[in-house]
Enzyme design. Structure first.
Site, PDB file in Angstrom:
ATOM      1  N   HIS A 343       0.838  -1.202   0.000  1.00 14.82           N
ATOM      2  CA  HIS A 343       0.000   0.000   0.000  1.00 14.82           C
ATOM      3  C   HIS A 343       0.878   1.259   0.000  1.00 14.82           C
ATOM      4  O   HIS A 343       1.729   1.422   0.868  1.00 14.82           O
ATOM      5  CB  HIS A 343      -0.912  -0.027   1.228  1.00 14.82           C
ATOM      6  CG  HIS A 343      -1.939   1.054   1.216  1.00 14.82           C
ATOM      7  ND1 HIS A 343      -3.167   0.899   0.610  1.00 14.82           N
ATOM      8  CD2 HIS A 343      -1.912   2.312   1.687  1.00 14.82           C
ATOM      9  CE1 HIS A 343      -3.849   2.014   0.731  1.00 14.82           C
ATOM     10  NE2 HIS A 343      -3.120   2.894   1.378  1.00 14.82           N
ATOM     11  N   ALA A 344       0.662   2.142  -0.984  1.00 11.96           N
ATOM     12  CA  ALA A 344       1.552   3.297  -1.153  1.00 11.96           C
ATOM     13  C   ALA A 344       1.537   4.218   0.062  1.00 11.96           C
ATOM     14  O   ALA A 344       0.479   4.519   0.610  1.00 11.96           O
ATOM     15  CB  ALA A 344       1.130   4.088  -2.386  1.00 11.96           C
ATOM     16  N   HIS A 373       1.113  12.205  -5.963  1.00  8.59           N
ATOM     17  CA  HIS A 373       0.422  12.380  -4.688  1.00  8.59           C
ATOM     18  C   HIS A 373       1.355  12.123  -3.499  1.00  8.59           C
ATOM     19  O   HIS A 373       1.465  12.934  -2.581  1.00  8.59           O
ATOM     20  CB  HIS A 373      -0.792  11.435  -4.626  1.00  8.59           C
ATOM     21  CG  HIS A 373      -1.443  11.385  -3.281  1.00  8.59           C
ATOM     22  ND1 HIS A 373      -2.524  12.176  -2.937  1.00  8.59           N
ATOM     23  CD2 HIS A 373      -1.146  10.670  -2.169  1.00  8.59           C
ATOM     24  CE1 HIS A 373      -2.856  11.935  -1.683  1.00  8.59           C
ATOM     25  NE2 HIS A 373      -2.042  11.020  -1.181  1.00  8.59           N
ATOM     26  N   GLU A 374       2.033  10.991  -3.505  1.00  7.46           N
ATOM     27  CA  GLU A 374       2.897  10.637  -2.356  1.00  7.46           C
ATOM     28  C   GLU A 374       4.024  11.644  -2.172  1.00  7.46           C
ATOM     29  O   GLU A 374       4.374  12.010  -1.052  1.00  7.46           O
ATOM     30  CB  GLU A 374       3.478   9.221  -2.541  1.00  7.46           C
ATOM     31  CG  GLU A 374       2.449   8.093  -2.555  1.00  7.46           C
ATOM     32  CD  GLU A 374       1.579   8.038  -1.305  1.00  7.46           C
ATOM     33  OE1 GLU A 374       2.010   8.532  -0.245  1.00  7.46           O
ATOM     34  OE2 GLU A 374       0.453   7.527  -1.403  1.00  7.46           O
ATOM     35  N   HIS A 377       3.285  14.558   0.017  1.00 10.21           N
ATOM     36  CA  HIS A 377       3.520  14.364   1.454  1.00 10.21           C
ATOM     37  C   HIS A 377       4.978  14.652   1.788  1.00 10.21           C
ATOM     38  O   HIS A 377       5.294  15.345   2.751  1.00 10.21           O
ATOM     39  CB  HIS A 377       3.207  12.921   1.853  1.00 10.21           C
ATOM     40  CG  HIS A 377       1.747  12.562   1.823  1.00 10.21           C
ATOM     41  ND1 HIS A 377       0.792  13.258   2.522  1.00 10.21           N
ATOM     42  CD2 HIS A 377       1.080  11.554   1.205  1.00 10.21           C
ATOM     43  CE1 HIS A 377      -0.395  12.702   2.322  1.00 10.21           C
ATOM     44  NE2 HIS A 377      -0.253  11.660   1.523  1.00 10.21           N
ATOM     45  N   GLU A 401      -3.396  15.196   3.053  1.00  8.42           N
ATOM     46  CA  GLU A 401      -3.908  14.450   1.902  1.00  8.42           C
ATOM     47  C   GLU A 401      -4.241  15.405   0.756  1.00  8.42           C
ATOM     48  O   GLU A 401      -4.097  15.063  -0.418  1.00  8.42           O
ATOM     49  CB  GLU A 401      -5.156  13.656   2.279  1.00  8.42           C
ATOM     50  CG  GLU A 401      -4.904  12.492   3.224  1.00  8.42           C
ATOM     51  CD  GLU A 401      -3.855  11.518   2.716  1.00  8.42           C
ATOM     52  OE1 GLU A 401      -3.755  11.331   1.487  1.00  8.42           O
ATOM     53  OE2 GLU A 401      -3.124  10.966   3.553  1.00  8.42           O
ATOM     54  N   HIS A 501     -13.006   2.443   9.580  1.00  7.30           N
ATOM     55  CA  HIS A 501     -12.737   3.575  10.468  1.00  7.30           C
ATOM     56  C   HIS A 501     -13.624   3.618  11.701  1.00  7.30           C
ATOM     57  O   HIS A 501     -13.306   4.320  12.656  1.00  7.30           O
ATOM     58  CB  HIS A 501     -12.851   4.877   9.679  1.00  7.30           C
ATOM     59  CG  HIS A 501     -11.858   4.939   8.547  1.00  7.30           C
ATOM     60  ND1 HIS A 501     -11.966   4.122   7.446  1.00  7.30           N
ATOM     61  CD2 HIS A 501     -10.733   5.667   8.362  1.00  7.30           C
ATOM     62  CE1 HIS A 501     -10.957   4.366   6.620  1.00  7.30           C
ATOM     63  NE2 HIS A 501     -10.195   5.286   7.155  1.00  7.30           N
ATOM     64  N   TYR A 511     -11.031  13.370   5.452  1.00  8.35           N
ATOM     65  CA  TYR A 511     -11.092  12.996   4.039  1.00  8.35           C
ATOM     66  C   TYR A 511     -12.075  13.875   3.277  1.00  8.35           C
ATOM     67  O   TYR A 511     -11.874  14.191   2.109  1.00  8.35           O
ATOM     68  CB  TYR A 511     -11.444  11.512   3.885  1.00  8.35           C
ATOM     69  CG  TYR A 511     -10.458  10.615   4.601  1.00  8.35           C
ATOM     70  CD1 TYR A 511      -9.155  10.472   4.130  1.00  8.35           C
ATOM     71  CD2 TYR A 511     -10.806   9.947   5.767  1.00  8.35           C
ATOM     72  CE1 TYR A 511      -8.235   9.669   4.795  1.00  8.35           C
ATOM     73  CE2 TYR A 511      -9.895   9.137   6.444  1.00  8.35           C
ATOM     74  CZ  TYR A 511      -8.607   9.006   5.957  1.00  8.35           C
ATOM     75  OH  TYR A 511      -7.707   8.216   6.624  1.00  8.35           O
TER      76      TYR A 511
HETATM   77 ZN   LIG Z   1      -1.852  10.378   0.879  1.00 13.54          ZN
END
Ligand SMILES: [Zn+2]
Length: 602
Positions: A343-344, A373-374, A377, A401, A501, A511
């Site tokens: 999982h990334a 995207h990553e 971060h 995010e 969750h 989110y």
């Molecule tokens: Zn993310």
């Protein structure tokens, strides 16, 4: 798609004991400063240990690495729990504003507060672990006592994505929801005990504690979330009406002409992302006109090359290149000979410069976007590295995010042309397919992102009673999503527990916020970059001006209230969902055409 931050993310548990260390004289501002210095130092050291251990355990899964990581993690949690308790000592003491902010962050960063009564504290900790494990081990066995027939969430996800057999989808949907009824009793007790802990820390209940993290009163925050939803709801209603019409063509009367969408037919077990039904609803003659996956494959673009392209996006905005250690220490491919968590995720091991990503990269459109995207971060993490340890985090939990997604929105056909992956961008007539696909992901998600905590806030406050847990859940899903189960879901079920969750006790509003913020950031930065085309065709690639604004915001970390951070990019202190409407404007007009004369709403 998460960032790993070991500073605040791990302030999970704390005893609600408010007495502090007894027998001390009244502390001074200097004591508070010294205390916070100690907290920063200790958190820095313990999070480095926990980070290194977690990295090894996720990139080389063995019983030993798992145990080592759990131990390092527990040390960090225990220590921060002690600090959080101690912080209460400085309530009412006049201290410097920065120190006060740090003390407050220590207290509100908790997700669950255990009551000071040791028996109750232990009971709560055990229940929380039990609920989490019950979900993790959750399986539905088609044939009882036949283990090979059992489906875990990964297999359930595959079927919900791939199958177009209504009966099969219904069976699998109902099957997965058999994992949660056993959680109901534990969850009820969990709510009682965690509320008790929150009260001891001075919060009315756990939901109020969660909402106290947003630099505004909990009441105002609830209203704010509602306001944002009201802005985007008309577009959601159109998308809902269109998808209903198309699914009715495919599945017949099981999809009502003017009622809610059946929960099991949206390509996802929670109906939170509808992009898997794109093949059933896609527009005729409006395909996007190119296939990035085949381009990457035919060019034999390597994983490192893909990450280098992503890095170049950020350096084109004026950010310094990633450190050499990023390339030495990241995991970019699935290793041949050991188990890893694929999982990334993006990591900041030492909270300074030891940035890494962990992914099992494939040459696909999806992974190309995920890399952008990553790295968002990672560049955020490095931008706030000079802040005190407690401020090395995003402005609120939605921001981290949102940044990665903001950059991913700049991965446009024009950008692909600029970097030489595409010869010519398709003309605007091709946009509808692209926009519809994105809307099925981003617009469809909004009401879901909102309602999870609507349910929980009311559960924690007591407005929703245990005997109405399931009814209230479906009332909210109907109200916000316009989604309903096909058969009655009475109180013998506990359907909220089938979403990770809830048993995992992870707040969810972040989110929703990230989904709103990314479009607001994208619109503002595109304006700064001088983009005059449609918003969905704007890319901030190579704009030093946009990069400077972005960096001004990122480098604040958590040191200032989020409206000030937002202001750095958006020129306003208010979140605004109208950027979403701007972005999807061509789709909105197209949807109007499609649903002309058809029922809207439910
Ligand atoms: Zn993310």
């Amino acid at each position: 798609m998460r960032s790993i931050n070991f500073a605040l993310a791990l302030f999970l548990l704390v005893s609600g004991c408010t007495s502090g260390s007894s027998g001390n004289s009244t502390p001074t501002a200097a004591d508070a400063k010294k205390f916070m210095d100690d907290v920063n130092d200790t958190a820095f050291k313990l999070s480095l240990e926990a980070g290194q251990a977690a990295w090894v355990s996720e990139t080389y899964i063995t019983d030993d690495t798992t145990a080592l990581s759990a131990r390092a993690n527990q040390r960090l949690i225990d220590q921060t729990a002690r600090f959080a308790k101690e912080a209460v000592r400085f309530d009412g003491i006049n201290v410097a504003p920065d120190v006060r902010r740090e003390l407050n962050l220590l207290k509100v960063s908790l997700v669950m507060a255990t009551p000071s009564n040791p028996a109750e504290g232990e009971e709560l900790t055990k229940i929380a672990a039990k609920l989490d494990a019950a979900y993790g081990k959750g399986k539905w066995c088609e044939v009882p006592n036949k283990p090979e027939s059992c489906l875990d969430i990964d297999k359930i996800t595959d079927i919900m994505r791939d199958s177009q057999d209504e009966k099969r989808l219904r069976q699998v949907w109902e099957g997965w929801h058999t994992i949660s009824p056993p959680m109901r009793k534990d969850y009820t007790r969990f709510v009682e005990l965690s509320n008790k802990g929150a009260k001891e820390l001075g919060f009315a209940d756990s939901g109020v504690m969660w909402r106290s993290k947003y630099d505004m009163s909990p009441e105002d925050f609830s209203k704010e979330v509602d306001r944002l939803w009201t802005q985007v709801r008309p577009l959601y209603l159109k998308l809902h009406a269109y998808v209903r019409m198309k699914l009715r063509e495919k599945y017949g009367d099981v999809v009502p002409a003017n009622g809610p969408l059946p929960a099991h037919l949206l390509g996802n077990i929670w109906a939170q992302d509808w992009s898997n039904v794109y093949p059933l609803v896609k527009p005729v003659n409006a395909d996007k006109g190119y296939d990035l996956t085949s381009i990457l494959k035919s060019r034999k673009t390597s994983a490192v090359d893909m990450v280098k392209i992503g890095e170049r996006f950020y350096t084109s905005l004026g950010f310094a290149p990633l450190p050499e250690t990023f390339w030495q220490r990241s995991m970019l491919l699935r290793p041949r000979d050991r188990d890893v968590v694929c999982h990334a995720s993006a990591w900041d091991i030492d909270n300074v410069e030891d940035l890494r990503i962990k992914m099992c990269i494939q040459p696909t459109d999806e992974d190309f976007n995920t890399i952008h995207h990553e790295l968002g971060h990672n560049f955020y993490q490095r931008a706030y590295k000079d802040q005190p340890m407690l401020f090395r985090d995003s402005a609120d939990d939605g921001f981290h995010e949102a940044i990665g997604d903001t950059i991913a929105l700049s991965v446009t056909p024009e950008y692909l042309v600029k970097i030489g992956l595409l010869d010519k961008a398709p003309d605007a007539s091709r946009d509808i397919g692209l926009l519809l696909h994105k809307a099925l992901e981003k617009i469809a998600f909004l009401p879901f992102g909102l309602l999870i905590d609507q349910w929980r806030w009311k559960v924690f406050s007591g407005e929703i009673k245990p005997e109405d847990y399931n009814k209230a859940w479906w009332d909210l899903r109907l109200k916000y999503q316009g989604v309903a189960p096909v058969s009655a879901r009475g109180e013998d079920f506990f359907d909220p527990g089938a979403k990770y969750h809830v048993p995992g006790n992870v707040p969810y509003t972040r989110y929703f916020l990230a989904d709103i913020l990314q479009f607001q950031f994208h619109r503002a930065l595109s304006q700064t970059a001088g983009c005059t085309s449609m918003l969905n065709r704007c890319s901030i690639y190579q704009s030093m001006e946009a990069g400077k604004k972005l960096n001004d915001m990122l480098s604040l970390g958590l040191s200032k209230p989020w409206p000030e951070a937002l202001d750095k990019i958006a020129g306003t202190k208010q979140m605004d969902a109208t950027a979403i409407l701007d972005y999807f404007k061509p789709l909105d007009a197209w949807l109007d055409e499609q649903i002309k004369g058809k029922p809207v709403g439910w």
